[in-house]
Motif scaffolding. Structure first.
Motif, PDB file in Angstrom:
ATOM      1  N   VAL A 167      -7.373  58.928-104.218  1.00 44.49           N
ATOM      2  CA  VAL A 167      -8.272  57.908-103.093  1.00 44.49           C
ATOM      3  C   VAL A 167      -8.530  56.439-103.657  1.00 44.49           C
ATOM      4  O   VAL A 167      -8.784  56.033-103.242  1.00 44.49           O
ATOM      5  N   ALA A 168      -9.239  57.075-104.887  1.00 45.93           N
ATOM      6  CA  ALA A 168      -9.536  55.992-105.614  1.00 45.93           C
ATOM      7  C   ALA A 168      -7.984  54.513-105.939  1.00 45.93           C
ATOM      8  O   ALA A 168      -7.713  53.518-105.708  1.00 45.93           O
ATOM      9  N   PHE A 169      -6.680  55.430-106.131  1.00 48.05           N
ATOM     10  CA  PHE A 169      -5.497  54.453-105.925  1.00 48.05           C
ATOM     11  C   PHE A 169      -5.209  54.178-104.721  1.00 48.05           C
ATOM     12  O   PHE A 169      -4.577  52.769-104.441  1.00 48.05           O
ATOM     13  N   CYS A 170      -5.439  54.402-103.639  1.00 49.37           N
ATOM     14  CA  CYS A 170      -5.328  53.520-102.292  1.00 49.37           C
ATOM     15  C   CYS A 170      -6.243  52.800-102.045  1.00 49.37           C
ATOM     16  O   CYS A 170      -5.829  51.380-101.647  1.00 49.37           O
ATOM     17  N   LEU A 171      -6.722  52.917-102.567  1.00 46.17           N
ATOM     18  CA  LEU A 171      -8.409  51.542-102.743  1.00 46.17           C
ATOM     19  C   LEU A 171      -8.116  50.903-103.037  1.00 46.17           C
ATOM     20  O   LEU A 171      -7.988  49.519-102.496  1.00 46.17           O
ATOM     21  N   LEU A 172      -7.494  50.412-104.384  1.00 43.30           N
ATOM     22  CA  LEU A 172      -6.904  50.067-105.625  1.00 43.30           C
ATOM     23  C   LEU A 172      -5.341  48.711-104.467  1.00 43.30           C
ATOM     24  O   LEU A 172      -5.862  47.982-104.305  1.00 43.30           O
ATOM     25  N   ALA A 173      -4.549  49.602-104.145  1.00 40.50           N
ATOM     26  CA  ALA A 173      -3.864  48.811-103.566  1.00 40.50           C
ATOM     27  C   ALA A 173      -3.933  48.215-102.286  1.00 40.50           C
ATOM     28  O   ALA A 173      -3.842  46.944-102.073  1.00 40.50           O
ATOM     29  N   LEU A 174      -5.089  48.732-101.115  1.00 41.45           N
ATOM     30  CA  LEU A 174      -5.444  47.835-100.125  1.00 41.45           C
ATOM     31  C   LEU A 174      -5.949  47.044-100.863  1.00 41.45           C
ATOM     32  O   LEU A 174      -6.009  45.569 -99.750  1.00 41.45           O
ATOM     33  N   LEU A 175      -7.137  47.236-101.793  1.00 46.12           N
ATOM     34  CA  LEU A 175      -7.975  45.413-102.181  1.00 46.12           C
ATOM     35  C   LEU A 175      -7.173  44.554-102.725  1.00 46.12           C
ATOM     36  O   LEU A 175      -7.150  43.461-102.229  1.00 46.12           O
ATOM     37  N   THR A 176      -5.747  45.386-103.022  1.00 39.37           N
ATOM     38  CA  THR A 176      -3.983  44.189-104.239  1.00 39.37           C
ATOM     39  C   THR A 176      -3.680  43.971-102.807  1.00 39.37           C
ATOM     40  O   THR A 176      -3.460  42.966-103.006  1.00 39.37           O
ATOM     41  N   LEU A 177      -3.345  44.307-101.647  1.00 40.92           N
ATOM     42  CA  LEU A 177      -2.776  44.105-100.996  1.00 40.92           C
ATOM     43  C   LEU A 177      -3.609  42.761 -99.604  1.00 40.92           C
ATOM     44  O   LEU A 177      -3.355  41.794 -99.181  1.00 40.92           O
ATOM     45  N   ALA A 178      -5.066  42.622 -99.560  1.00 45.36           N
ATOM     46  CA  ALA A 178      -5.680  42.319 -99.169  1.00 45.36           C
ATOM     47  C   ALA A 178      -6.139  41.166 -99.382  1.00 45.36           C
ATOM     48  O   ALA A 178      -6.122  39.859 -98.099  1.00 45.36           O
ATOM     49  N   PHE A 179      -5.605  40.690-100.663  1.00 49.07           N
ATOM     50  CA  PHE A 179      -5.802  38.816-101.278  1.00 49.07           C
ATOM     51  C   PHE A 179      -4.425  38.614-101.567  1.00 49.07           C
ATOM     52  O   PHE A 179      -3.804  39.010-102.228  1.00 49.07           O
ATOM     53  N   GLU A 180      -4.347  37.396-101.071  1.00 46.83           N
ATOM     54  CA  GLU A 180      -2.909  36.893-101.395  1.00 46.83           C
ATOM     55  C   GLU A 180      -3.359  35.600-102.725  1.00 46.83           C
ATOM     56  O   GLU A 180      -4.569  35.687-103.477  1.00 46.83           O
ATOM     57  N   PRO A 181      -2.066  36.117-103.239  1.00 45.60           N
ATOM     58  CA  PRO A 181      -2.409  35.782-105.513  1.00 45.60           C
ATOM     59  C   PRO A 181      -2.091  34.267-104.618  1.00 45.60           C
ATOM     60  O   PRO A 181      -2.074  33.013-103.774  1.00 45.60           O
ATOM     61  N   ALA A 182      -2.655  33.234-105.963  1.00 52.98           N
ATOM     62  CA  ALA A 182      -3.221  31.620-105.551  1.00 52.98           C
ATOM     63  C   ALA A 182      -1.805  31.398-106.043  1.00 52.98           C
ATOM     64  O   ALA A 182      -0.735  31.582-106.898  1.00 52.98           O
ATOM     65  N   GLN A 183      -1.448  29.747-104.708  1.00 49.50           N
ATOM     66  CA  GLN A 183       0.089  29.699-105.063  1.00 49.50           C
ATOM     67  C   GLN A 183       0.280  28.939-106.577  1.00 49.50           C
ATOM     68  O   GLN A 183      -1.541  28.200-107.166  1.00 49.50           O
ATOM     69  N   ALA A 184       0.921  28.816-107.805  1.00 52.80           N
ATOM     70  CA  ALA A 184       0.592  27.686-108.506  1.00 52.80           C
ATOM     71  C   ALA A 184       1.048  26.369-108.029  1.00 52.80           C
ATOM     72  O   ALA A 184       1.413  26.280-107.593  1.00 52.80           O
ATOM     73  N   ARG A 185       0.037  25.324-109.077  1.00 50.87           N
ATOM     74  CA  ARG A 185       0.549  24.611-108.997  1.00 50.87           C
ATOM     75  C   ARG A 185       1.435  23.330-109.371  1.00 50.87           C
ATOM     76  O   ARG A 185       1.664  24.024-110.750  1.00 50.87           O
ATOM     77  N   PRO A 186       1.828  22.813-109.414  1.00 48.18           N
ATOM     78  CA  PRO A 186       3.509  21.935-110.254  1.00 48.18           C
ATOM     79  C   PRO A 186       3.102  21.159-111.086  1.00 48.18           C
ATOM     80  O   PRO A 186       2.140  21.287-111.240  1.00 48.18           O
ATOM     81  N   ARG A 187       3.919  21.929-112.376  1.00 50.65           N
ATOM     82  CA  ARG A 187       3.020  21.413-113.663  1.00 50.65           C
ATOM     83  C   ARG A 187       4.074  19.768-113.358  1.00 50.65           C
ATOM     84  O   ARG A 187       4.298  19.290-112.546  1.00 50.65           O
ATOM     85  N   ALA A 188       2.893  18.403-114.382  1.00 51.61           N
ATOM     86  CA  ALA A 188       3.158  17.444-114.150  1.00 51.61           C
ATOM     87  C   ALA A 188       3.841  17.361-115.031  1.00 51.61           C
ATOM     88  O   ALA A 188       4.099  17.904-116.078  1.00 51.61           O
ATOM     89  N   THR A 189       4.737  16.712-115.425  1.00 50.92           N
ATOM     90  CA  THR A 189       5.872  16.299-116.123  1.00 50.92           C
ATOM     91  C   THR A 189       5.779  14.856-117.048  1.00 50.92           C
ATOM     92  O   THR A 189       4.900  14.120-115.741  1.00 50.92           O
ATOM     93  N   VAL A 190       5.439  14.958-118.269  1.00 50.93           N
ATOM     94  CA  VAL A 190       5.412  14.183-118.480  1.00 50.93           C
ATOM     95  C   VAL A 190       7.541  12.978-118.950  1.00 50.93           C
ATOM     96  O   VAL A 190       8.242  13.573-119.590  1.00 50.93           O
ATOM     97  N   ALA A 191       6.789  11.747-118.393  1.00 51.61           N
ATOM     98  CA  ALA A 191       8.599  10.558-119.222  1.00 51.61           C
ATOM     99  C   ALA A 191       8.209  10.541-120.241  1.00 51.61           C
ATOM    100  O   ALA A 191       7.459  10.547-120.404  1.00 51.61           O
TER     101      ALA A 191
END
Length: 92
Positions: free
Chosen positions: A67-91
């Motif tokens: 039950v704890a594993f299923c709840l953890l899986a549901l909570l993990t799936l409920a939140f979308e991962p944050a989108q990574a911002r592109p890194r600034a390139t240094v000229a």
């Protein structure tokens, strides 16, 4: 000197203990009729009840892990991962 009042939750615990304890004694009372209806010896019926009790005691804990594993899986799936911002390139 007066004693402090008993917390109300202890009444609930006492009632649960009564119910569980009564259930343990009921098994002894139905052992002979159970053995007769299954056409087995009383000893075999007692062993079957013991095996059931042991399996329930062990597998109940595994059920909570599931039950704890299923709840953890549901909570993990409920939140979308944050989108990574592109890194600034240094000229250079």
């Amino acid at each position: 000197m007066t004693r402090p009042a008993m917390p109300p939750v202890l009444y609930l615990f006492a009632l649960c203990n009564l119910v569980i304890g009564s259930g343990a004694f009921v098994l002894g009372g139905i052992l002979v009729p159970l053995a007769g209806s299954l056409d087995i010896s009383v000893a075999a019926a007692g062993q079957a009840m013991t095996a059931y009790a042991v399996a329930t005691a062990i597998l109940a804990h595994l059920g909570w892990v599931g039950v704890a594993f299923c709840l953890l899986a549901l909570l993990t799936l409920a939140f979308e991962p944050a989108q990574a911002r592109p890194r600034a390139t240094v000229a250079s």
